[in-house]
Design an enzyme around this catalytic site. Sequence first.
Site, PDB file in Angstrom:
ATOM      1  CG  ASP A  53      42.902  44.553  35.736  1.00  0.00           C
ATOM      2  OD1 ASP A  53      43.625  44.370  35.755  1.00  0.00           O
ATOM      3  OD2 ASP A  53      41.750  45.045  35.110  1.00  0.00           O
ATOM      4  CG  HIS A  97      52.819  44.177  39.042  1.00  0.00           C
ATOM      5  ND1 HIS A  97      51.388  44.346  38.612  1.00  0.00           N
ATOM      6  CD2 HIS A  97      53.277  43.710  38.368  1.00  0.00           C
ATOM      7  CE1 HIS A  97      51.502  43.570  37.580  1.00  0.00           C
ATOM      8  NE2 HIS A  97      52.025  43.842  37.263  1.00  0.00           N
ATOM      9  CG  LEU A 109      40.247  38.673  56.099  1.00  0.00           C
ATOM     10  CD1 LEU A 109      38.054  39.324  56.299  1.00  0.00           C
ATOM     11  CD2 LEU A 109      40.665  39.444  56.169  1.00  0.00           C
TER      12      LEU A 109
END
Length: 255
Positions: A34, A51, A145
């Site tokens: 965020d 973004h 991962l």
Amino acid sequence: MAFKKWPFMNKNKTIEEKDDKIKIIPDHVAIIMDGNGRWARQRGLPRIAGHKQGMDNVKRIVEVANSYQIKVLTMYAFSTENWKRPEKEVNYLMKLPNDFLNVYLPDLIEENVRVQMIGHFEQLPSHTKKAVRRAIDQTKHNTGLILNIAMNYGGRSEMVEVVKSIAEDIRQNQIDVDQIDESLINDRLFTSHLPDPDLLIRTSGEIRLSNFLLWQLAYTEFWFTEAYWPSFSEREFREALLAYQQRKRRYGALS
Ligand code: IPE
Ligand code: IPE
Ligand code: MG
């Protein structure tokens, strides 16, 4: 409580070669990324610049998580409520998976990262679905991962889908009401194949869940930072890991 066993569960693993202070590594870290908009505003830039920078930071943090031998990194990228944003911003966010993968997919393949997604896939625009499918497909044999992107994800709508699917199975006499238990619900979540998050990180100073993984976070350790997502760095990640290993996880029992 129903705990899912998972093949590479490995608590108390040491990674001395990376960082001798960190001895307990969470298997699954979930991040609410965020603060992209505020990061941009602070610099006099449009929100989408935040973004874009946030997207690049996903790659950096994937590398950090990989270096700590974390098994799963779930990143909240777009919530079921984020459709309420201006169309231009939503369109930009829906383009980001493609931009991200055009730049980083070869590296992710090289680094043995496996890309997965949770959320309502069908409602994404077709170009977004295409990009996500490509990443999932091209990394499906990787064993390192798991980069699990939460896209058009909402904890409440996830539960609604679970309830509907159970109701449907009951109507069709596939299961009996008495068979409903925690593990049956677990098996119908987007995350059915994953262990619950051990650690949740939220950036940007907001102290709330914003509809993220409501069921799965029941016993997760939370860690919050003021840093906006684009400037969340390895240093903060390490701080979160240091905090995590101090926590006493009791699951309701006595220690
Ligand atoms: C997080 O940053 C990214 C998404 C929710 C898509 P924000 O866009 O929410 O940034 P702020 O919270 O407005 O600063
Ligand atoms: C949560 O952030 C969703 C993502 C990070 C993708 P928001 O910015 O949408 O959350 P609120 O609106 O501040 O709760
Ligand atoms: Mg926000």
